[in-house]
Design an enzyme around this catalytic site. Structure first.
Site, PDB file in Angstrom:
ATOM      1  N   ASP A 110       0.853  -1.191   0.000  1.00 18.40           N
ATOM      2  CA  ASP A 110       0.000   0.000   0.000  1.00 18.40           C
ATOM      3  C   ASP A 110       0.892   1.245   0.000  1.00 18.40           C
ATOM      4  O   ASP A 110       2.112   1.137  -0.150  1.00 18.40           O
ATOM      5  CB  ASP A 110      -0.966  -0.022   1.187  1.00 18.40           C
ATOM      6  N   MET A 111       0.328   2.391   0.203  1.00 17.77           N
ATOM      7  CA  MET A 111       1.094   3.643   0.133  1.00 17.77           C
ATOM      8  C   MET A 111       2.157   3.737   1.232  1.00 17.77           C
ATOM      9  O   MET A 111       3.125   4.473   1.089  1.00 17.77           O
ATOM     10  CB  MET A 111       0.154   4.841   0.191  1.00 17.77           C
TER      11      MET A 111
END
Length: 130
Positions: free
Chosen positions: A15-16
Site C-alpha cells: 500500500d502507500m
C-alpha cells in the site's frame, strides 16, 4: 512434510505506506498451495481435463506482523486433514523466523458443474505426502 515457497515483496504488493496489502497474503498462499500440489504430484491440468477441479471453500486468516517492500517471505504449507472430497491445509508466512500470517485453507474436489466429488486416488496419495 512441509512445502516451502519463497517470494520477494514487490512494490505492487504494498500500500502507500510500503506495507503488504492484506488481500495479497491470499495470493501468496494460493501460489504456494499450487506449487505444493504440483510438487507433490497433483496434476491439476489433467484433473480439469477429466472434469475435476479444486475449489477453496473456507479460509481462516490471522495477520500477525506486516511484510514490507523488498522483504523475502517464505510460505510453509502442511496437510492438516484429508477427507473423501476435501482437504485442509495449514499455511504460514514468515520473514526469516518472524511469523507474519497464518491461515487454514479448506478446498474441495468438484465436478465442472459445481457438485462435490470424491478426490481421485492419485491426488489423495499425493496430498498425503504433504
Amino acid at each position: 512434510m512441509t512445502h516451502e515457497a519463497e517470494f520477494r515483496i514487490h512494490y505492487e504488493d504494498t500500500d502507500m505506506a510500503g506495507v503488504v496489502y492484506y488481500a495479497n497474503y491470499l495470493k501468496f498462499i494460493e501460489r504456494a498451495r499450487s506449487d505444493a500440489l504440483r510438487e507433490a504430484g497433483v496434476d491439476q491440468r489433467a484433473m480439469r481435463e477429466s472434469g475435476l477441479v479444486f475449489v477453496v471453500t473456507r479460509v481462516e486468516a490471522d495477520y500477525l506482523s506486516p511484510a514490507r517492500y523488498d522483504d523475502v517471505i517464505r510460505v510453509e504449507t502442511t496437510l492438516k486433514e484429508l477427507r473423501g472430497a476435501s482437504a485442509t491445509l495449514r499455511q504460514a508466512v514468515f520473514r526469516e523466523k518472524t511469523p507474519l500470517f497464518r491461515s487454514v485453507v479448506r478446498f474441495a474436489c468438484m465436478g465442472l458443474e459445481g457438485r462435490p466429488l470424491r478426490m481421485p486416488a492419485a491426488a489423495r496419495a499425493a496430498l498425503e505426502a504433504l
